[in-house]
Design a protein around this motif. Structure first.
Motif, PDB file in Angstrom:
ATOM      1  N   ALA A 219       1.047  -1.096  -0.171  1.00  0.00           N
ATOM      2  CA  ALA A 219      -0.084   0.154   0.076  1.00  0.00           C
ATOM      3  C   ALA A 219       0.896   1.505  -0.010  1.00  0.00           C
ATOM      4  N   LEU A 220       0.486   2.082  -0.911  1.00  0.00           N
ATOM      5  CA  LEU A 220       1.452   3.392  -1.022  1.00  0.00           C
ATOM      6  C   LEU A 220       1.481   4.318   0.598  1.00  0.00           C
ATOM      7  N   LEU A 221       0.172   4.248   1.104  1.00  0.00           N
ATOM      8  CA  LEU A 221       0.042   4.933   2.361  1.00  0.00           C
ATOM      9  C   LEU A 221       1.180   4.199   3.475  1.00  0.00           C
ATOM     10  N   ASP A 222       1.061   2.960   3.625  1.00  0.00           N
ATOM     11  CA  ASP A 222       2.060   2.283   4.432  1.00  0.00           C
ATOM     12  C   ASP A 222       3.310   2.388   4.256  1.00  0.00           C
ATOM     13  N   VAL A 223       3.696   2.562   3.077  1.00  0.00           N
ATOM     14  CA  VAL A 223       4.986   2.795   2.497  1.00  0.00           C
ATOM     15  C   VAL A 223       5.278   4.330   2.820  1.00  0.00           C
ATOM     16  N   GLY A 224       4.555   5.278   2.593  1.00  0.00           N
ATOM     17  CA  GLY A 224       4.583   6.633   2.889  1.00  0.00           C
ATOM     18  C   GLY A 224       5.152   6.966   4.241  1.00  0.00           C
ATOM     19  N   MET A 225       4.215   6.183   5.099  1.00  0.00           N
ATOM     20  CA  MET A 225       4.467   6.178   6.677  1.00  0.00           C
ATOM     21  C   MET A 225       5.988   5.706   6.999  1.00  0.00           C
ATOM     22  N   ALA A 226       6.106   4.540   6.334  1.00  0.00           N
ATOM     23  CA  ALA A 226       7.656   3.772   6.611  1.00  0.00           C
ATOM     24  C   ALA A 226       8.714   4.804   6.305  1.00  0.00           C
ATOM     25  N   VAL A 227       8.735   5.605   5.253  1.00  0.00           N
ATOM     26  CA  VAL A 227       9.745   6.242   4.514  1.00  0.00           C
ATOM     27  C   VAL A 227      10.002   7.652   5.341  1.00  0.00           C
ATOM     28  N   LEU A 228       8.820   7.812   6.231  1.00  0.00           N
ATOM     29  CA  LEU A 228       9.228   9.167   7.008  1.00  0.00           C
ATOM     30  C   LEU A 228      10.568   8.974   8.310  1.00  0.00           C
ATOM     31  N   ALA A 229      10.990   7.805   8.174  1.00  0.00           N
ATOM     32  CA  ALA A 229      12.168   7.668   8.999  1.00  0.00           C
ATOM     33  C   ALA A 229      12.334   8.231  10.208  1.00  0.00           C
ATOM     34  N   ASN A 230      13.688   8.939  10.356  1.00  0.00           N
ATOM     35  CA  ASN A 230      13.955   9.622  11.673  1.00  0.00           C
ATOM     36  C   ASN A 230      12.731  10.649  11.824  1.00  0.00           C
ATOM     37  N   GLN A 231      12.148  11.307  10.979  1.00  0.00           N
ATOM     38  CA  GLN A 231      11.032  12.072  11.335  1.00  0.00           C
ATOM     39  C   GLN A 231      10.064  11.266  12.044  1.00  0.00           C
ATOM     40  N   ALA A 232       9.486  10.145  11.746  1.00  0.00           N
ATOM     41  CA  ALA A 232       8.589   9.273  12.384  1.00  0.00           C
ATOM     42  C   ALA A 232       9.078   9.015  13.848  1.00  0.00           C
ATOM     43  N   ALA A 233      10.272   8.506  13.905  1.00  0.00           N
ATOM     44  CA  ALA A 233      10.738   8.208  15.046  1.00  0.00           C
ATOM     45  C   ALA A 233      10.999   9.485  16.077  1.00  0.00           C
TER      46      ALA A 233
END
Length: 418
Positions: A219-233
């Protein structure tokens, strides 16, 4: 593929590509570059949507624009193109026959969209239990948004990527921005190709393989969330959503662009040693001894004071002079190139990033320029054996491999199935 072409890592793997636009084709181009036989299925007369997403368009041998958009060439190298009408019963039968012999199917139709044609995972698994079937959608196979169509721009907005891209509100040009490339689509293609390789290994692993394929839900949304990387962390650690800060890095300083005497120069200083060497080189060793700037954490906390000192100094030399000064001191420093300048860069040219592939489709396009795959494998290298194909260029060839003779192919054409 010629006899002189090295065997690729995925030699012998057959991929039926039912995808279009970018995420799915990016995935299957990766597999094709690694040696898989990828057959791209397109709509008769129309083809993949991106064949028409122009300008810019490819030019023919006389330098005139053709009707084929360059967008298509970004993600369809090394594939064979066939045209099949999957709404036609005989077209459906052809595709099921191909899937029965395939290792991988990649599709990016809406959830459940292929069931009516007997081309969904359950139907094809019954024909070929070893099949690895990868579905790429905007929001996945389940959840409240599963039925929605998803596009890269929409997902860049929804996942928060646009909220951290661009200048901060209140600054000139402030406001959310998309990335200049459809990065969620590209990352989804990369994640999908990784998942497919994992599924093939799980199928074929001699120690614990099941001998069966599986369904991959991308899913594009799943990937979009995953690649937030350090910003999501950072958000998960603090509960505070990061904002836009232009080219400044939220956790490093100085790690951004600066005005030079004749343009812009980028500094990417990632540790205290690099900062100390920069200070020595620019004639201000005292900055590295200042308690406000001695450590990266301190520099981030006192970023405004540091930039007030650095900005006037960076404007005393040209971009080329800064690069020359810092190059032998292991201080990361470089220009902000246009794409044209990047392709003309000596390192890019030395690495052979631009590839000219001959095309013999009889459409007046002798060569197609593409960007090299960045994976450099010593034993099973990436190969460049086919230019992005013309629409339906390989239909007869692929159908002959299925066992159809000339009269059967002619009948399918006459009936509108291909």
């Amino acid at each position: 593929m010629s006899a002189s072409t090295p065997r690729g890592a995925l030699d012998g793997i057959k991929v039926l590509d039912l995808s279009r636009v970018l995420a799915g084709p990016w995935c299957t181009q990766m597999l094709a570059d690694l040696g898989a036989d990828v057959v791209k299925v397109e709509r008769p007369q129309a083809g993949d949507d991106t064949r028409h997403w122009g300008p810019p368009f490819l030019k023919d041998d006389a330098g005139r624009d053709t009707r084929e958009a360059s967008y298509f060439t970004a993600c369809n190298r090394n594939k064979r193109s066939i045209t099949v009408d999957m709404a036609h019963p005989e077209g459906q039968a052809l595709l099921r026959r191909m899937a029965a012999e395939a290792d991988v199917v990649v599709e990016n139709f809406k959830v459940g969209g292929l069931a009516q044609y007997g081309l969904d995972y359950a139907s094809l698994k019954a024909l070929n239990p070893r099949l690895v079937y990868c579905s790429i959608t905007g929001f996945g196979q389940d959840g409240p948004y599963a039925e929605r169509a998803g596009y890269d721009l929409m997902v860049q907005a929804m996942c928060g990527l646009m909220s951290i891209t661009g200048h901060a509100d209140g600054q000139p040009g402030g406001g959310p921005l998309k990335v200049g490339v459809a990065v969620v689509d590209v990352f989804t293609g990369l994640y999908a190709s990784n998942a497919i390789l994992a599924a093939l290994n799980a199928r074929d692993n001699a120690r614990n393989g099941t001998g069966e394929g599986q369904h991959i839900d991308m899913a594009l949304l799943d990937v979009g969330m995953a690649v937030l990387a350090n910003q999501a962390a950072g958000y998960l650690a603090t509960g505070q959503a990061p904002g836009r800060a232009g080219n400044i890095h939220p956790s490093l300083a100085p790690y951004q662009d600066f005005r030079s005497r004749d343009g812009n120069v980028l500094l990417a200083i990632g540790n205290d040693g690099q900062f100390a060497r920069f200070c020595q080189a620019c004639g201000h060793p005292e900055w590295a001894q200042d308690a406000r700037f001695a450590t990266n954490t301190a520099r981030v906390q006192h970023r405004a004071a540091l930039l007030a000192l650095m900005e006037p100094v960076l404007q005393t030399r040209s971009t080329a002079e800064w690069i020359a000064l810092l190059e032998d001191k292991a201080v990361p420093c470089g220009p902000i190139n246009t794409i044209a300048q990047a392709f003309d860069d000596p390192q890019v040219r030395a690495r052979g990033i631009r590839r000219e592939l001959p095309r013999d489709a009889g459409d007046g396009i002798a060569h197609v320029a593409t960007v090299a795959n960045p994976m450099r494998l010593s034993g099973t290298p990436v190969s460049y054996h086919r230019a992005p194909p013309a629409l339906g260029q390989h239909t007869d060839e692929v159908l002959r491999e299925l066992g159809l003779d000339a009269s059967a192919i002619a009948a399918l054409k006459a009936g509108g199935a291909i």
